[in-house]
Motif scaffolding. Structure first.
Motif, short mmCIF file in Angstrom:
data_model
loop_
_atom_site.label_atom_id
_atom_site.label_comp_id
_atom_site.label_asym_id
_atom_site.label_seq_id
_atom_site.Cartn_x
_atom_site.Cartn_y
_atom_site.Cartn_z
N HIS A 113 0.83 -1.21 0.00
CA HIS A 113 0.00 0.00 0.00
C HIS A 113 0.86 1.26 0.00
N ARG A 114 1.94 1.23 0.70
CA ARG A 114 2.82 2.41 0.72
C ARG A 114 3.41 2.65 -0.67
N ARG A 132 0.66 4.16 -2.61
CA ARG A 132 0.34 5.52 -2.17
C ARG A 132 1.33 6.53 -2.72
N ARG A 133 2.59 6.16 -2.72
CA ARG A 133 3.59 7.08 -3.26
C ARG A 133 3.53 7.13 -4.78
N LEU A 190 4.74 16.85 -0.80
CA LEU A 190 5.42 15.71 -1.39
C LEU A 190 4.58 15.02 -2.46
N LEU A 250 5.88 14.49 -6.17
CA LEU A 250 6.02 13.18 -6.79
C LEU A 250 5.23 13.09 -8.09
N VAL A 279 10.87 3.59 -0.67
CA VAL A 279 9.76 2.95 0.05
C VAL A 279 9.98 1.44 0.09
#
Lengths: 289, 184
Positions: free
Chosen positions: B24-25, B28-29, B117, B121, B137
């Motif tokens: 998920h991270r 998300r990024r 951020l 990104l 990440v």
């Protein structure tokens, strides 16, 4: 006395490598021994740590629901309606309109979007080890299945789906040489927003189903035994396959096959498609493009 | 992993739970907003389940899963057909906070942020973003990232460097003032 050699600062690639432990010890020492390089290194470090910092995470219930939905991916007749059927516009559709045009033009007056009843029967014959199963569209619907065929019916929700068979495309006999040709066409045309002009007789229904916004292969069609088994087989061959965007029955030299196309996300290239022609009897690969 | 491959549903459940947060991270990024990240995560989890039988153990499972996840993210971005949008979730630590938490070389120096951020990104090309996110990440080394993205290691290095430099510019991260006495 020779003048001192001017100090050379490390470039960003090297500094980033130093930050990630991917640079040589000499480069690391050079960065540490130069204030300007150290400052630039610190700047990159701040960014890296910010990117790697915390992100908002779904709550426990949402997380559980997502995992449960994924676990049901092994049971696409359940998962597909809730997850896959919600997709909006899909760019792959026009390409597969071209696919339908080329394939169908090569086939002789085959019924498109045919009633599925026969497809279920074909797959059950295959499952029962009937090597003489053909792609000929049978006339009997599910309600007319023999006792043996009824025994082969899935149970529960799968049975409910089989009782209301959705239409399935049957492309009839296809020529693998033309398959390569159409795959090339697909790649060239991928991403076209406007539907292709389709003039081949009998193609319109299939093309309509493949217009932009038509979405993925419908859940009920994905859940069909033959499509499902061969979709899984294709995914075992290539884990990077994206959504299934086209499915059809056909035959190659009289041998029943399943034609499947997947969207493929590529990092280095525009999205593409991967086409599989798999034997209906065991999902072995006959051709792939 | 092997138990999950053999059809052990509990093992598969455990496997997904164990990797969920990291996947998920990554999403998300990559996606820069919660909704798209959730969709991409869902697709990634399903792709992992469907493709698990093809995992042959040559790479670490996380590496394989992250490859599947990045592809799901790229697919999601294309599907949405729009640039990732910044998220204003109040629960999300601000970029400024994140930068302070990690500690600038000179803590007293303010970090001037012009964009948050997520927005920064989103300015990166997806392939550059993928390299940066997989490193920062995912925690992968360059060789693993090269394998995941199917590009040369040198390209990985340059993309990460380029991405970070661009992010630093967008975020307004300044070079700390160097002390005297060493080459500048």
């Amino acid at each position: 006395m020779m003048p001192a050699e001017p100090h050379r600062h490390l470039d960003d690639d090297t500094l980033s490598g130093v930050l990630d432990g991917e640079a040589s010890p000499e480069e690391g020492a050079a960065a540490a021994g130069c204030d300007k390089c150290s400052a630039r290194l610190a700047r990159l470090r701040q960014v890296a740590q910010a990117v790697g910092g915390p992100t908002p995470s779904p709550d426990a219930a949402r997380r559980r629901a997502m995992i449960d939905a994924a676990l049901r991916a092994e049971e696409p007749e359940i998962v597909a309606p809730t997850v896959l059927a919600t997709r909006p516009h899909r760019r792959v559709a026009p390409a597969w309109a071209a696919a339908a045009a080329v394939i169908a033009a090569g086939a002789l007056a085959v019924p498109l979007l045919d009633d599925l009843g026969g497809g279920v029967q074909d797959q059950e014959q295959v499952a029962a080890g009937d090597s003489e199963a053909t792609a000929d569209p049978p006339t009997a619907g599910p309600g007319d299945l023999s006792v043996a065929e009824q025994d082969a019916q899935p149970s529960g929700e799968e049975s409910a789906l089989a009782a209301r068979p959705p239409p399935e495309r049957d492309l009839g006999e296809i020529d693998l040489d033309r398959l390569e040709e159409l795959a090339a066409t697909l790649r060239q045309d991928f991403g076209r927003e406007q539907p292709l002009e389709l003039t081949a007789p009998g193609v319109a229904p299939a093309a309509e189903a493949l217009r932009p916004g038509a979405g993925e292969v419908p859940a009920e069609e994905r859940s069909r035994p033959g499509v499902h088994a061969c979709e899984e087989a294709a995914r075992r061959r290539d884990a990077a396959l994206g959504p299934l965007v086209y499915a059809a029955r056909a035959s190659v030299e009289g041998r029943p096959v399943v034609v499947l196309a997947f969207e493929v996300a590529a990092v280095e290239a525009p999205p593409s498609t991967r086409l599989f022609v798999l034997a209906a009897e065991d999902c072995s690969e006959i051709a792939a493009e | 992993v092997s138990a999950a491959q053999e059809g052990d549903r509990d093992a598969l459940d455990t496997l997904l739970q164990r990797h969920y947060d990291r996947l998920h991270r990554l999403c998300r990024r990559m996606c820069s907003n919660d909704a798209d990240a959730d969709d991409a995560t869902q697709e990634a989890l399903m792709a992992v389940v469907r493709g698990l039988a093809s995992y042959d153990g040559r790479a670490a499972f996380a590496t394989w899963a992250h490859r599947v996840t990045v592809n799901a993210c790229l697919d999601e971005l294309r599907r949405r057909g729009r640039r990732p949008q910044p998220c204003d979730d109040p629960a999300l630590p601000s970029s400024a906070a994140a930068l302070h938490v990690v500690g600038a070389p000179e803590p007293g120096e303010a970090v001037a942020l012009r964009l948050d951020l997520d927005a920064a990104l989103a300015e990166l090309a997806p392939e550059v973003r993928a390299a940066v996110v997989l490193r920062d990440v995912g925690g992968h080394d360059y060789a693993a990232i090269a394998a995941i993205l199917d590009i040369p290691i040198g390209t990985v290095r340059s993309r990460i460097s380029r991405g970070r430099s661009r992010l630093a510019d967008l975020l307004g991260v300044r070079n700390p003032s160097p002390p005297s006495g060493r080459p500048t």
